[in-house]
Design a protein around this motif. Structure first.
Motif, mmCIF file in Angstrom:
data_model
loop_
_atom_site.group_PDB
_atom_site.id
_atom_site.type_symbol
_atom_site.label_atom_id
_atom_site.label_comp_id
_atom_site.label_asym_id
_atom_site.label_seq_id
_atom_site.Cartn_x
_atom_site.Cartn_y
_atom_site.Cartn_z
ATOM 1 N N GLY A 236 0.806 -1.212 0.000
ATOM 2 C CA GLY A 236 0.000 0.000 0.000
ATOM 3 C C GLY A 236 0.839 1.261 0.000
ATOM 4 O O GLY A 236 1.997 1.257 0.413
ATOM 5 N N CYS A 237 0.235 2.367 -0.480
ATOM 6 C CA CYS A 237 0.899 3.664 -0.454
ATOM 7 C C CYS A 237 -0.141 4.747 -0.697
ATOM 8 O O CYS A 237 -1.221 4.494 -1.233
ATOM 9 C CB CYS A 237 2.014 3.740 -1.505
ATOM 10 S SG CYS A 237 1.431 3.795 -3.201
ATOM 11 N N LEU A 238 0.199 5.944 -0.271
ATOM 12 C CA LEU A 238 -0.665 7.087 -0.536
ATOM 13 C C LEU A 238 -0.656 7.419 -2.013
ATOM 14 O O LEU A 238 0.377 7.306 -2.683
ATOM 15 C CB LEU A 238 -0.203 8.293 0.266
ATOM 16 C CG LEU A 238 -0.664 8.408 1.731
ATOM 17 C CD1 LEU A 238 0.021 9.582 2.381
ATOM 18 C CD2 LEU A 238 -2.173 8.552 1.809
ATOM 19 N N SER A 239 -1.786 7.846 -2.537
ATOM 20 C CA SER A 239 -1.831 8.292 -3.932
ATOM 21 C C SER A 239 -1.478 9.773 -3.981
ATOM 22 O O SER A 239 -1.231 10.425 -2.962
ATOM 23 C CB SER A 239 -3.226 8.038 -4.515
ATOM 24 O OG SER A 239 -4.161 8.872 -3.859
ATOM 25 N N GLN B 15 -3.463 -3.730 9.057
ATOM 26 C CA GLN B 15 -3.567 -2.719 10.117
ATOM 27 C C GLN B 15 -2.300 -1.881 10.045
ATOM 28 O O GLN B 15 -1.224 -2.308 10.463
ATOM 29 C CB GLN B 15 -3.705 -3.389 11.489
ATOM 30 C CG GLN B 15 -3.929 -2.373 12.611
ATOM 31 C CD GLN B 15 -4.274 -3.054 13.919
ATOM 32 O OE1 GLN B 15 -4.346 -4.269 13.983
ATOM 33 N NE2 GLN B 15 -4.494 -2.259 14.947
ATOM 34 N N THR B 16 -2.412 -0.686 9.482
ATOM 35 C CA THR B 16 -1.229 0.109 9.184
ATOM 36 C C THR B 16 -1.541 1.582 9.331
ATOM 37 O O THR B 16 -2.697 1.993 9.399
ATOM 38 C CB THR B 16 -0.722 -0.187 7.762
ATOM 39 O OG1 THR B 16 0.501 0.515 7.531
ATOM 40 C CG2 THR B 16 -1.733 0.261 6.716
ATOM 41 N N SER B 17 -0.469 2.357 9.366
ATOM 42 C CA SER B 17 -0.582 3.805 9.345
ATOM 43 C C SER B 17 -0.294 4.284 7.938
ATOM 44 O O SER B 17 0.620 3.796 7.275
ATOM 45 C CB SER B 17 0.400 4.432 10.341
ATOM 46 O OG SER B 17 0.451 5.833 10.175
ATOM 47 N N VAL B 18 -1.069 5.234 7.480
ATOM 48 C CA VAL B 18 -0.854 5.750 6.136
ATOM 49 C C VAL B 18 0.301 6.737 6.094
ATOM 50 O O VAL B 18 0.720 7.158 5.012
ATOM 51 C CB VAL B 18 -2.134 6.413 5.590
ATOM 52 C CG1 VAL B 18 -3.251 5.402 5.486
ATOM 53 C CG2 VAL B 18 -2.537 7.595 6.466
ATOM 54 N N LEU B 19 0.798 7.115 7.276
ATOM 55 C CA LEU B 19 1.944 8.014 7.339
ATOM 56 C C LEU B 19 3.212 7.184 7.331
ATOM 57 O O LEU B 19 3.370 6.234 8.104
ATOM 58 C CB LEU B 19 1.888 8.876 8.604
ATOM 59 C CG LEU B 19 0.670 9.786 8.735
ATOM 60 C CD1 LEU B 19 0.757 10.595 10.017
ATOM 61 C CD2 LEU B 19 0.549 10.714 7.533
ATOM 62 N N THR C 23 -5.365 8.545 10.167
ATOM 63 C CA THR C 23 -4.034 8.037 9.781
ATOM 64 C C THR C 23 -3.922 6.529 9.886
ATOM 65 O O THR C 23 -2.919 5.964 9.474
ATOM 66 C CB THR C 23 -2.948 8.677 10.658
ATOM 67 O OG1 THR C 23 -3.186 8.335 12.025
ATOM 68 C CG2 THR C 23 -2.940 10.189 10.496
ATOM 69 N N GLN C 24 -4.939 5.860 10.457
ATOM 70 C CA GLN C 24 -4.886 4.401 10.610
ATOM 71 C C GLN C 24 -5.885 3.749 9.667
ATOM 72 O O GLN C 24 -7.002 4.240 9.478
ATOM 73 C CB GLN C 24 -5.208 4.003 12.059
ATOM 74 C CG GLN C 24 -4.227 4.535 13.087
ATOM 75 C CD GLN C 24 -2.839 3.954 12.897
ATOM 76 O OE1 GLN C 24 -2.680 2.766 12.618
ATOM 77 N NE2 GLN C 24 -1.825 4.800 13.045
ATOM 78 N N LEU C 25 -5.451 2.622 9.085
ATOM 79 C CA LEU C 25 -6.312 1.861 8.175
ATOM 80 C C LEU C 25 -6.369 0.408 8.651
ATOM 81 O O LEU C 25 -5.329 -0.224 8.848
ATOM 82 C CB LEU C 25 -5.784 1.909 6.739
ATOM 83 C CG LEU C 25 -6.488 0.984 5.737
ATOM 84 C CD1 LEU C 25 -7.968 1.364 5.601
ATOM 85 C CD2 LEU C 25 -5.795 1.030 4.377
ATOM 86 N N CYS C 26 -7.575 -0.108 8.842
ATOM 87 C CA CYS C 26 -7.785 -1.504 9.216
ATOM 88 C C CYS C 26 -8.795 -2.100 8.237
ATOM 89 O O CYS C 26 -9.883 -1.551 8.054
ATOM 90 C CB CYS C 26 -8.314 -1.637 10.639
ATOM 91 S SG CYS C 26 -7.200 -1.009 11.906
ATOM 92 N N CYS C 27 -8.428 -3.203 7.625
ATOM 93 C CA CYS C 27 -9.334 -3.893 6.721
ATOM 94 C C CYS C 27 -8.827 -5.316 6.526
ATOM 95 O O CYS C 27 -7.777 -5.697 7.038
ATOM 96 C CB CYS C 27 -9.478 -3.168 5.379
ATOM 97 S SG CYS C 27 -7.936 -3.073 4.439
ATOM 98 N N THR C 28 -9.576 -6.110 5.764
ATOM 99 C CA THR C 28 -9.213 -7.495 5.478
ATOM 100 C C THR C 28 -9.233 -7.701 3.977
ATOM 101 O O THR C 28 -10.203 -7.330 3.300
ATOM 102 C CB THR C 28 -10.191 -8.472 6.155
ATOM 103 O OG1 THR C 28 -10.170 -8.249 7.564
ATOM 104 C CG2 THR C 28 -9.796 -9.913 5.862
ATOM 105 N N VAL C 29 -8.151 -8.298 3.461
ATOM 106 C CA VAL C 29 -8.071 -8.644 2.043
ATOM 107 C C VAL C 29 -8.303 -10.147 1.931
ATOM 108 O O VAL C 29 -7.592 -10.952 2.555
ATOM 109 C CB VAL C 29 -6.711 -8.260 1.447
ATOM 110 C CG1 VAL C 29 -6.620 -8.721 -0.002
ATOM 111 C CG2 VAL C 29 -6.498 -6.755 1.540
#
Length: 927
Positions: free
Chosen positions: A672-675, A796-800, A775-781
């Motif tokens: 993942g990364c910011l667009s 479960q990660t920080s977008v920063l 700033t936090q993202l939680c989801c399931t792939v």
């Protein structure tokens, strides 16, 4: 005639106190030869009666021949009974076991039974099950002539003849005839050439003769040493020089192979042309001296003589009268006082030179002071072009920092005209690369700031590449005509405009695109190991595989582009295409090539084969992993295939599914990364072959895009049942994030997953946060195959980037040094290895040889390959080294050797040559 009603016979003998019968002679196993009956005998003491019982039936009393005597020592009655068994009786019996007979003896105390003696019809068939085959073998190679005698009862004994003369292995230690009727010659000699015949015989006294096998021991040709290089045949310019060798060390004999390779080598050479010297132009005339002369000089430097060229002809100094002969001194003509004042002239010129030097320095100091004053006034009027310019965005957002170092040419800022104009722009990106600002369009293309400068150098380095261990930098150069700085108000520098984004990202591809997946090193007689880090591909060169006093530059490479191997029909490529070389290197012992694969290796569901690319570019099948052959050996481990080979080339593993249950193992990873839009976050899900090299390609691509691994990769078992693959994102926080329409679930066709692709397979998802404060993202792939396996990756990660936790890419990192040379490359110490080989290479009783060593190392098939090697144990240990290059589990090897020792100590003693018994302690410290 057997009496079926004689079961009542024992009850007819009265019982009385006494001693149970004891057999002095029991019937022996016997063979009926041709039509001659055999005689079975029993003798017991004390015995009132003895009767034979055959196949569970009593033998009629009339068929017994009895004899009675008295034991003088004990005074007891000894009874002896015998019967005849004919061929007809044995042939008429159709029971589940062999025809058998047993004695039953009676005394007053009771009965005793003898052992059962089997009776079989002896025979020996005519045809051998396997005749020895003629062959040509190289000198000092190992020879195995196979012989399987005809079926017979009892089993036939085998004898070998060479040129019709019996072979006695006790007289020649180089020959062994004890191993399963085969003839083994450990090291072939020229004298071993001849016709070999296998003879078989048993008690039938009929000898059977096999077909003769012609053995030819040939000597392969060997190259002599290269001669010295000849001198370059061109006197000037390009030419060639050569060296040669002959196939005489040794010369081929008895049809041996001629030397491979070239007998003459030519290389291009450049002979330096001789350059004759030439005079420079004369200097200006010196000041006229008191002698009325002036001088001028020249040097032989236009050009100077080199490479044996001629020196300039003529004088390097000239003098002449500077007054056309009118100048005189002391009333004398000039030519009379010339010699007297010559020394004075030179001292005067020297003093005059000093005066000129000091005058020049004073003038220069004055010029510098004036120039410095001009520079100060100019900088005050042009203060917008300082030496260091820092973009304001660096203070607010931390995105960019520009540093300019300028040198003006053709104006008062240029203090030294020999300096070359240079402009260096350095950028450090601490966030995503967003290419939007139209002001940078002019920065990179038609900016009036850069155009007047003669040379531009822009260095760009992305901080996310630094975090991933990529420190390469790309340099972009541009040319523009020289000129002055532009006038007017400067504009702040922003990010690059969006329409230039594609061009800039394409340039960034050259920054972190991994170098060619290739390792090269120079190896000698001590051998070593060559690996391509983090790919699972390695090559083990055993000790002694390369002749002494020679060395080879060996390479190992993985084809990064799409493989030239096109699978046929249902075949699929299971791993990378691997090349090792040079192809002309012929190793004296097999090298171990390890190639990772992605198949769940079950022989019931997969047929896996090894293929090799020919010099013409086509592919040919080498062998199946289940095939028996002496030219190559393949051992399939769960995640890698280890290949023992003597010739280098390009190899690949091909698999053909036999059923729908065939499984291709995929590694599932999410990045993942910011667009560019700071509110959007991109998720990329990859499903690639479960091989380290395939995953490394994904990591390399993600480095270019600033991606971060968000969860430890997981294994997906993808079946060959033609069902597609689904990728979906679940459990997205509803009030913080939303997933963009039509991207929540994506489906990939079966064929694209199963047959693989030159590009990594991925599903791309875009999530948008409602607020920059999130700033936090939680989801399931979720990645699953319809009617198949499913894997869930919890993100479960920080977008920063500063708060993000790094996850290890690889389970184990290979050494930073791709080549390991000599003893350090091997897990088993050299001294221990030699003792193991000395113990197990020598044939021993009860199977204590290299075959048991192979069995303890889970090597149970294609043992003929090891039997054909000069040291089977050494090749087995090389295979162990290849399989355990990461764990080096010496404890398990030591315990296996100790178990072999315990097994051997429990076997009955058999006369055999005594060998020194090595001790292999099983401990936590390994060997």
């Amino acid at each position: 005639q057997r009496n079926e009603n004689s079961e009542a016979l024992p009850e007819s003998i009265p019982s009385a106190p006494g001693t149970l019968p004891h057999f002095l002679e029991e019937p022996d196993d016997s063979y009926i030869i041709k039509s001659n009956p055999i005689v079975l005998r029993c003798r017991a003491v004390p015995a009132m009666q003895i009767f034979f019982k055959c196949n569970g039936e009593w033998v009629h009393q009339n068929e017994h021949v009895s004899h009675e005597s008295l034991d003088e020592a004990t005074g007891l009655k000894v009874r002896e009974v015998s019967i005849n068994v004919t061929r007809q009786q044995v042939e008429d019996f159709h029971g589940p076991e062999d025809y058998w007979c047993q004695c039953v003896a009676w005394s007053h105390l009771g009965t005793s039974k003898s052992r059962k003696a089997s009776v079989r019809i002896a025979y020996l068939r005519k045809n051998f099950e396997q005749d020895p085959q003629g062959k040509e073998v190289p000198i000092e190679g190992m020879i195995v002539l196979h012989c399987r005698p005809p079926e017979g009862v009892p089993a036939a004994e085998v004898e070998w003849l060479k040129n019709e003369e019996p072979i006695d292995s006790n007289l020649d230690e180089n020959i062994d005839t004890r191993a399963d009727h085969n003839l083994i010659i450990r090291q072939a000699r020229l004298s071993d050439s001849g016709n070999y015949t296998c003879m078989a015989a048993n008690i039938v006294w009929v000898k059977r003769r096999s077909l003769s096998a012609t053995l030819v021991v040939c000597v392969n040709g060997g190259w002599s040493s290269w001669t010295e290089w000849s001198s370059c045949n061109a006197r000037c310019g390009r030419g060639w020089q050569k060296r040669s060798r002959t196939c005489t060390n040794p010369a081929p004999l008895n049809g041996g192979a001629f030397c491979e390779g070239m007998s003459v080598q030519k290389i291009t050479c450049t002979s330096l042309c001789p350059v004759d010297g030439s005079w420079e132009v004369w200097s200006e005339w010196s000041v006229c001296s008191p002698e009325c002369e002036h001088l001028r000089v020249r040097e032989c430097a236009a050009p100077a003589p080199r490479n044996g060229g001629k020196h300039c002809e003529g004088l390097s100094q000239e003098s002449e009268n500077c007054t056309e002969g009118l100048c005189i001194q002391d009333k004398k003509p000039l030519h009379e006082i010339k010699s007297q004042n010559k020394l004075f002239f030179f001292s005067y010129v020297e003093r005059g030179g000093d005066i000129a030097l000091y005058s020049g320095l004073a003038a220069a100091v004055l010029a510098v002071a004036v120039l410095a004053l001009g520079v100060t006034l100019y900088r005050r009027s042009q203060s917008e072009y300082g030496v260091d310019v820092i973009d304001s965005s660096a203070l607010t957002g931390g995105f960019q920092t520009f540093n300019f170092k300028t040198v003006r040419q053709g104006n008062s800022l240029l203090l030294n005209s020999s300096l070359q104009p240079e402009l260096t722009v350095s950028r450090t990106y601490s966030g995503p690369i967003c290419l939007q600002d139209p002001l940078d369009k002019e920065l990179m293309t038609e900016s009036s700031l850069f155009n007047p400068l003669a040379d531009i150098k822009v260095k760009v380095q992305s901080s996310f590449m630094v975090s991933l261990g990529v420190s390469d930098r790309a340099e972009y150069h541009g040319k523009a005509p020289p000129g002055s700085f532009p006038q007017g108000t400067p504009r702040p520098f922003g990010t690059i405009q969006a329409r230039n984004k594609a061009m800039f990202i394409q340039s960034l591809a050259s920054i972190s695109s991994s170098s060619e997946l290739r390792s090269t090193a120079l190896f000698g007689h001590l051998g070593g190991r060559l690996v391509i880090p983090n790919t699972g591909v390695s090559l083990l060169i055993p000790h002694g595989a390369i002749p002494e006093e020679s060395s080879w530059e060996i390479y190992l490479a993985i084809t990064q582009k799409e493989s030239s191997l096109e699978p046929e029909g249902p075949e699929v490529l299971l791993g990378p295409e691997v090349s090792c070389g040079p192809p002309e290197l012929a190793a004296s012992s097999p090298c171990a090539l390890s190639i990772p694969h992605c198949a769940h290796a079950d022989p019931q569901h997969w047929s896996i084969r090894l293929k090799r690319r020919t010099p013409q570019g086509t592919w040919e099948e080498v062998m199946s992993v289940e095939e028996e052959t002496t030219s190559c050996y393949c051992l399939l481990d769960p995640y890698a295939c280890h290949i023992l080979l003597n010739s280098f080339g390009t190899y690949a593993l091909i698999g053909e599914p036999i059923s729908d249950c065939a499984v291709r193992q995929l590694k599932v990873a999410v990045f993942g990364c910011l667009s560019c839009n700071s509110l959007d976050y991109n998720l990329r899900v990859y499903c690639v072959d479960n091989t380290p090299c395939a995953f490394q390609e994904v990591v390399s691509d993600e480095r270019l895009q600033g991606g971060q691994l968000l969860e430890e990769p997981k294994l997906l078992h993808f079946k060959g049942n033609t069902c597609s693959l689904q990728i979906s994102v679940l459990d997205v926080p509803p009030f913080l994030w939303r997933i963009k329409p039509f991207t929540a679930c994506q489906e990939v066709p079966f064929s694209r997953v199963w047959r693989g692709s030159s590009r990594p397979l991925l599903g791309a998802f875009s999530l948008e946060r409602f607020s920059p404060a999130t700033t936090q993202l939680c989801c399931t792939v979720c990645v699953r195959q319809l009617q198949g396996h499913e894997q869930l990756l919890h993100v479960q990660t920080s977008v920063l980037e500063t708060e993000r936790e790094n996850i290890t890419f690889f389970a184990h990192e290979d050494s930073a040094f791709p080549a390991q040379l000599g003893p350090k490359a091997f897990k088993i110490p050299r001294s221990i290895r030699q003792r193991i080989c000395a113990t197990f290479d020598s044939p021993g009783a009860k199977g204590k040889d290299w075959q048991m060593l192979a069995q303890k190392n889970s090597i149970s098939r294609n043992l003929s390959f090891f039997a054909a090697q000069s040291s089977p144990s050494a090749v087995i240990l090389d295979l162990w080294e290849a399989r355990h290059q990461h764990d080096g589990d010496l404890d398990s090897l030591a315990c296996a050797l100790e178990e072999i020792g315990r097994t051997h100590s429990q076997l009955p003693d058999v006369a055999e040559p005594e060998l020194e018994e090595p001790e292999f302690p099983c401990s936590r410290n390994g060997l």
